[in-house]
Design a protein around this motif. Structure first.
Motif, short mmCIF file in Angstrom:
data_model
loop_
_atom_site.label_atom_id
_atom_site.label_comp_id
_atom_site.label_asym_id
_atom_site.label_seq_id
_atom_site.Cartn_x
_atom_site.Cartn_y
_atom_site.Cartn_z
N MET A 3 0.85 -1.18 0.00
CA MET A 3 0.00 0.00 0.00
C MET A 3 0.89 1.24 0.00
N GLN A 9 3.09 9.27 -1.41
CA GLN A 9 2.00 9.91 -2.14
C GLN A 9 2.22 11.42 -2.22
N GLN A 85 -2.83 1.78 -12.28
CA GLN A 85 -4.17 1.94 -11.73
C GLN A 85 -4.78 0.60 -11.34
N ALA A 88 -3.28 -0.36 -8.00
CA ALA A 88 -3.86 0.43 -6.92
C ALA A 88 -5.28 -0.02 -6.61
N GLY A 89 -6.04 -0.36 -7.64
CA GLY A 89 -7.40 -0.82 -7.42
C GLY A 89 -7.47 -2.16 -6.71
N LEU A 91 -5.64 -3.09 -4.29
CA LEU A 91 -5.42 -2.90 -2.86
C LEU A 91 -6.63 -2.29 -2.16
N VAL A 92 -7.50 -1.67 -2.92
CA VAL A 92 -8.65 -1.00 -2.31
C VAL A 92 -9.68 -2.01 -1.83
N GLY A 93 -9.88 -3.06 -2.59
CA GLY A 93 -10.89 -4.04 -2.23
C GLY A 93 -12.24 -3.71 -2.82
N GLU A 94 -13.17 -4.60 -2.65
CA GLU A 94 -14.50 -4.42 -3.22
C GLU A 94 -15.30 -3.41 -2.40
N ARG A 95 -15.90 -2.49 -3.09
CA ARG A 95 -16.68 -1.46 -2.42
C ARG A 95 -18.10 -1.94 -2.15
#
Length: 237
Positions: A3, A9, A85, A88-89, A91-95
């Protein structure tokens, strides 16, 4: 893959974290020297001469890595930016999709919350802002407004006759809109809107945005000039 760290960042190098093989844990020893190394790179780029083509390329690549969604149409780096991208997506996980009850509760919360208006609630000290003035007081106020010492103000609405002739203003030296200043202001506003960048990164993005706006303006001027030449040619007999 890790992450992206907050410091990376802010520096605009979160792409390095996405491709790092260090464990995705807080307090990893490898992070501190890596962050310091990239901070040194940023300082070198910030102090580099603006007309150097090599450093200019480095700044453009850094801008692409910091915001890949804005440059993923690039013919050379587009595939790498799309892959960034995707990483990065992952690592975010399912919304979790909100339900109808959640949306209704949010609307009810917004309706119940009263937003303060600085002009109406603070600056406006009119004693009759919440309720109208009584008719008797309004009539009395009207008499005081439209009368002067018992007589109507005969000068109300009359044309002003100057005692001296008014000289015409010379506007020949006015250049009109300062397009360079306008582009600089818009570029600064666009850079300040990026809250995840530090001061040095903001300056770099501001300069890139300014040059892009200037380039688009020059293209527009060139196109307008060509159209004018075509129109002038058609009008010649």
């Amino acid at each position: 893959m890790s992450m992206p760290r907050k410091a990376m960042q802010e520096l605009g190098f979160q792409a390095c974290c996405l491709r790092c093989d260090a464990p995705d844990e807080s307090g990893v020893a490898r992070c501190s020297p890596c962050i310091q190394h990239h901070r040194n790179i940023r300082e070198v780029l910030a102090s580099a001469p603006p007309d150097d083509p090599l450093y200019q390329l480095a700044k453009e690549i850094m801008a692409m890595a910091a915001e890949p969604h804005r440059y993923d149409h690039d013919e050379v780096h587009g595939r790498a930016l799309i892959e960034q991208q995707r990483l990065a997506g992952a690592l975010v996980g399912e919304r979790v999709q909100p339900s109808a009850d959640d949306i209704e509760a949010l609307f009810e919360q917004q309706r119940a919350k009263r937003q303060q208006n600085a002009l109406q609630d603070i600056a406006n000290q009119n004693p009759w802002k919440d309720q109208p003035l009584p008719a008797e007081q309004a009539q009395e106020m009207a008499k005081k407004t439209w009368e002067l010492e018992g007589e109507e103000n005969e000068h109300y609405g009359a044309r002003t006759v100057p005692s001296k002739p008014i000289q015409k203003v010379d506007r020949s030296e006015r250049s009109g809109e300062d397009t360079t200043l306008t582009d600089r202001i818009h570029a600064s506003a666009a850079a300040q809107a990026k809250s995840n960048l530090d001061e040095t990164a903001t300056e770099i993005f501001e300069e890139l945005e300014f040059k892009e706006r200037q380039s688009r303006r020059e293209e527009l001027k060139s196109a307008m000039k060509e159209v004018k030449e075509l129109v002038d040619d058609d009008l010649e007999f």
